[in-house]
Each structure stands twice: as C-alpha cells, then as structure tokens.
Design an enzyme around this catalytic site. Structure first.
Site, mmCIF file in Angstrom:
data_model
loop_
_atom_site.group_PDB
_atom_site.id
_atom_site.type_symbol
_atom_site.label_atom_id
_atom_site.label_comp_id
_atom_site.label_asym_id
_atom_site.label_seq_id
_atom_site.Cartn_x
_atom_site.Cartn_y
_atom_site.Cartn_z
ATOM 1 C CE LYS A 181 52.693 34.328 59.007
ATOM 2 N NZ LYS A 181 54.132 35.604 57.726
ATOM 3 C CG HIS A 239 46.131 33.974 62.107
ATOM 4 N ND1 HIS A 239 46.362 33.030 61.025
ATOM 5 C CD2 HIS A 239 46.496 34.971 61.299
ATOM 6 C CE1 HIS A 239 45.564 33.976 60.129
ATOM 7 N NE2 HIS A 239 45.590 34.722 60.442
#
Ligand code: NAP
Length: 487
Positions: A181, A239
């Site tokens: 991202k 994550h």
C-alpha cells in the site's frame, strides 16, 4: 529501471482462484497498460480447469469487468493485455504431470521466471519440487508465496524448509500485501525524509501508539480457512506486526532490502516476551455474536457453517511493549477484528501533551498532538495540531486542526498494493517482502500468546456484530488511562 529489462514469464499457480481473479489479474492488466511489461512478457495461468485458451480469455475478461474497481474495463486495453495470456492445465497435486508447463516454459529456456503460488500453502512444497524435477528453476527465477505461511512457528518452518530445498532465500518473495500500500510505504518517507519527526519519534515525546485493522465484513464464505487461523494468525502475526515494525524501527542505513529488513527484525526481537500473567492482563480475544452490519441482521460467528463449537477468535487486542531505548515505556495497542462497526485501518501516533499550558487558566483546553495514518477505506496522513480560532475575542480560543498530507491528489489513479508488489518481483526487489527471520520472529512472539489462549487462560469474550469489539478491549486501554481513537 528500463521497462525493456522486465522481460519475464509470470506463472500463476492457482490461476482460477479467487485471489488470482480479484487481485492479480487486475494488477497485471494495469501494469500492462501502464507500459511496465516487455512486449514479449507472458502471463501463464496454471489451472486444473478443463478449458481452451479462448474460454480462459473470456473468463478473465468477465472477471476483470467485475473486479477492476478504480479504472473501468476498457476493451482496447484488454485486447493488448490478452495477447500476453496463456493457459496450461496441471493438477498441482500430481508432481509427475508438469510436462505441459515444461513444454510452454522451455520455449524460452533462458527467460526470467516469476512463479506466483496463489494456492493453499499445502501445495507450496510440491509445486517447488515439481518445478525442480522438470528443471524449470533457473538462478534468476523467483517464487512468490502467499500468506498464510503456516499457522505457527513449527508449520511455517516446515513450509519454508521445503521451499528452501529448491529456491535460495534471495529467490523467495513472501508477500504481505499491506506492505504494497502506498501509504504504508509513505511511513518510511515520512519518518526518514523529514527532519522534524526525527527528534520527536521516541519515548520522550510519544505517549503511545495504536494500530487498528477493523473489517465490517465477516468471513465471507471462507469458514474453512478462517476457522483454522482466526484474527491472530490471519491479521496480527503478519499485517499488524509489519506495520508495527515500520513505525518502531530504527533508520536503516539505506533503502536496500536487507538494510530495511534487518531493522524490522530487530524490532521483532525486542518485543517483550509475555508471561501467562501478562497474557491474561494484556490480551483480549473475542468472537462476534449475531448483530447487524450495514443495516442488515447478520448471524454470529458460531452460527456459520461447521463452526458451531469453534474457539477461533474473530477479534484480538493486545498491548505490546518493546524493550529498547527508543520505546521504553511506550505501549503499542494493536487490535483487529471482523464484523466491526466500520471498515477502518489506521495507525495513531499519540504524542504527549505540552509540559505546561499557558492557556489553562483562560479555560482553553489543549488536545495532544496526534499523527493519524489511515490505510482503509481512505489512504491519508493527518497531523492534528492546535490553532487559534481567528477573531477578536478577549480570551484566546483554540481549536484542533488537521494538517493533511494528501499525496494522491494530483495523480489520476493510485496503484493497488498488488501492482507495486508484482512490479517489485519483476524487478527482483525484495525490500517489501518478508525475509525468513522476520516471519520466524513474528511467529515466535505470536505462538507464546496462541499457546496460552489454547490453554484457555484468557476467557473468550463476545461482541455483537456491527460493534467496535468487546468491552474488554476498551478496558485494556482504559486501565492504562487511555482510549481508542474511535470517534
Ligand atoms: P482459492 O479461491 O481456493 O484458490 C486456490 C486455487 O488453488 C484454486 O482455485 C485452484 O486453482 C488451486 N488448486 C487447489 N487444488 C488444486 C489442485 N489439486 N490442482 C491444481 N490447482 C489446485 O483460494 P484463493 O482465495 O485464491 O487463495 C489462494 C491463496 O492466497 C491462499 O493461500 C489464501 O489463503 C491466500 N490469500 C487469499 C486472499 C484472497 O483475497 N483470496 C488474500 C490473501 C491471501 P484452479 O481453480 O485454477 O485449479
């Protein structure tokens, strides 16, 4: 990097699976359109599906129409893209039957190969073994491993050992799509290209840090997978730990892959080990019960197929402490859950208050500075500062304002995480991929909590679907005199 140096064959194993159609094909379509592929690049789908190439192309086109969110499907672009698509039928469970793939790859025996294993990890070892048996692994080949790599340190190690029999560590790209991202990479830019944060980024100035990854959806038909993993294995071990590393790490000596990953590993090794008493005090696990999501009533987790007596958590919250000089006494509160009130992923850096307020006896209240890095649904970075409310009022009135760093305003399309990551694999740049020692250090820490949960020393809590998690998570942070950044 010269675009024409990018010539390779991209082989997608599990090519008719959900991930391949939803994320990989749209990312490859964009990369193709944006000119990142050499004209002879081939995208070879490996599938069990019994179909001809034409049928496959129609299926890819249909799926692209469904999943291309940002940039709508364009027939002209697809006509160019489809020339790169190839199809090979292989049953991955039969290592003897890779000859059709060998035939296609041997048309260009010297060409770089990116092997993307978009399958259950149970196939990783056998796919690599078959590639080796058919002599399809070159020194320049790469292999991309999707998560989950195991469900604990032991099983993760077993998978990695198998893959390492056939590929060198430098050829292995363990993907964590959060690292692809743009805003996550921006954490590095923000921290290491702005001097103003350098003296502030430590225990002298930061009160605590929060990392939240909340999903409003449930398990979306993936009960079989999710019930084996739960929030800790599916989200926190990978994550959230990666986000924590990027926030907490020391400045690497350069942006090269090993310098960055060395610093992340140091953070993981500095995580304070938790005793059973700490785990009772500092961790929360919970399951959602029936409730409502987007105005519709939804069943509880245990009402799902085959999970009636499940003890799998759909929510976890943990206070993490890092034992090093920079973070001494600064807690990191992390949480992740399904069927939460709203989809929201963010990192909050909560600074300490001013040492003395000159406004206090005039009744003005000063909110502490906060840096909020939002990852989902919107990607943004906001620095919350105090400011005078304009006007002639005798008493100086203050308000909190946001300084917003929106770097995407001037670009027509923000690339998806998988585009960045696929391009990095094509360029042989592993900076944004997890090295073996990172994965193992994260599992070592997670295992200690999972083992204690397995022994039931932390009771399973519950929360109604559509809420912000169980009250125990609010108490976890409130007992330290703090609160979550939920507005
Ligand atoms: P999936 O829809 O179940 O697809 C997996 C693919 O594996 C199947 O479509 C199938 O490919 C292939 N496969 C299974 N058995 C096979 C066999 N005997 N021979 C040949 N191929 C076989 O799973 P997915 O959602 O795409 O996920 C793939 C991996 O990525 C999983 O490890 C998952 O945990 C991970 N992942 C998925 C997502 C996501 O959003 N879906 C996100 C992150 C990680 P064919 O149908 O082409 O034969």
């Amino acid at each position: 990097m010269n675009k024409h140096e990018n010539l390779c064959d991209i082989i997608i194993f599990g090519g008719h699976g959900d991930l391949a159609f939803r994320k990989l094909m749209p990312a490859l379509y964009h990369l193709c359109h944006d000119g990142y592929f050499h004209q002879d690049t081939r995208i070879i789908t490996v599938t069990r599906a019994d179909m001809e190439l034409e049928e496959h192309l129609c299926l890819v086109e249909t799926k692209l129409k469904e999943f291309l969110i940002i940039d709508k499907y364009d027939a002209e672009k697809f006509n160019i893209f489809k020339k790169k698509l190839h199809l090979v039928r292989v049953d991955l469970s039969d290592e003897e039957k890779y000859s059709s793939l060998a035939d296609v790859l041997s048309q260009y025996p010297e060409r770089d190969r990116v092997n993307y294993l978009s399958t259950s990890p149970s196939f990783f070892g056998s796919i690599c073994k078959a590639l080796s048996r058919y002599e399809l692994i070159l020194p320049s080949s790469r292999v991309v491993l999707e998560k989950p790599i195991g469900r604990d340190l032991k099983s993760s190690r077993a998978i990695n050992i198998e893959v390492l029999q056939y590929f060198q560590e430098s050829q292995i790209y363990r993907i964590d799509h959060y690292l692809g991202k743009d805003t996550v990479q921006n954490i590095l830019a923000l921290r290491f290209s702005n001097r103003i944060f350098m003296p502030l980024w430590d225990a002298n100035n930061i009160d605590h840090i929060q990392i939240t990854v909340a999903e409003s959806v449930g398990v979306e038909g993936r009960w079989g997978y999710y019930d084996e993993y739960g929030a800790m294995r599916d989200m926190i071990q990978n994550h959230l730990m990666q986000l924590l590393c990027l926030i907490a790490m020391e400045p690497p000596c350069s942006l090269d892959a090993d310098s960055v990953r060395d610093e992340k590993v140091k953070v993981l090794r500095s995580l304070r080990p938790m005793t059973p008493a700490d785990i009772q005090q500092k961790t929360v696990r919970a399951q959602y019960t029936k409730g409502s999501s987007n105005g519709e009533s939804v069943p509880g987790y245990r009402e799902g197929e085959g999970v009636k007596n499940s003890t799998t958590e759909t929510f976890a919250a943990i206070r993490v402490d890092i034992d090093n000089w920079r973070w001494n006494g600064v807690p990191f509160y992390i949480r992740s859950g399904k069927r939460m009130q709203k989809r929201n992923s963010e990192i909050v850096i909560q600074f300490k208050g001013v040492p003395h307020s000159i406004f206090a006896n005039k009744g003005a209240c000063i909110s502490k500075n906060k840096l909020v890095i939002s990852l989902q649904p919107r990607e943004s970075i906001e620095l919350k500062l105090m400011n005078k409310i304009p006007g002639l009022s005798e008493v100086m009135r203050l308000q909190q304002v946001e300084l917003e760093l929106n770097s995407s305003e001037n670009i027509s399309r923000k690339p998806e995480a998988y585009e960045r990551l696929l391009l990095d694999v094509i360029h042989s740049n592993p900076t944004l991929f997890m090295r073996l020692d990172e994965v193992e250090a994260a599992w070592r820490w997670a295992d200690s909590i999972l083992e204690a949960w397995q022994e039931d020393i932390v009771p399973m809590k519950h929360y109604s679907a559509g809420n912000d998690g169980p009250s125990a998570a609010i108490e976890l942070i409130a007992s330290d005199g703090r609160s979550w950044n939920d507005e």
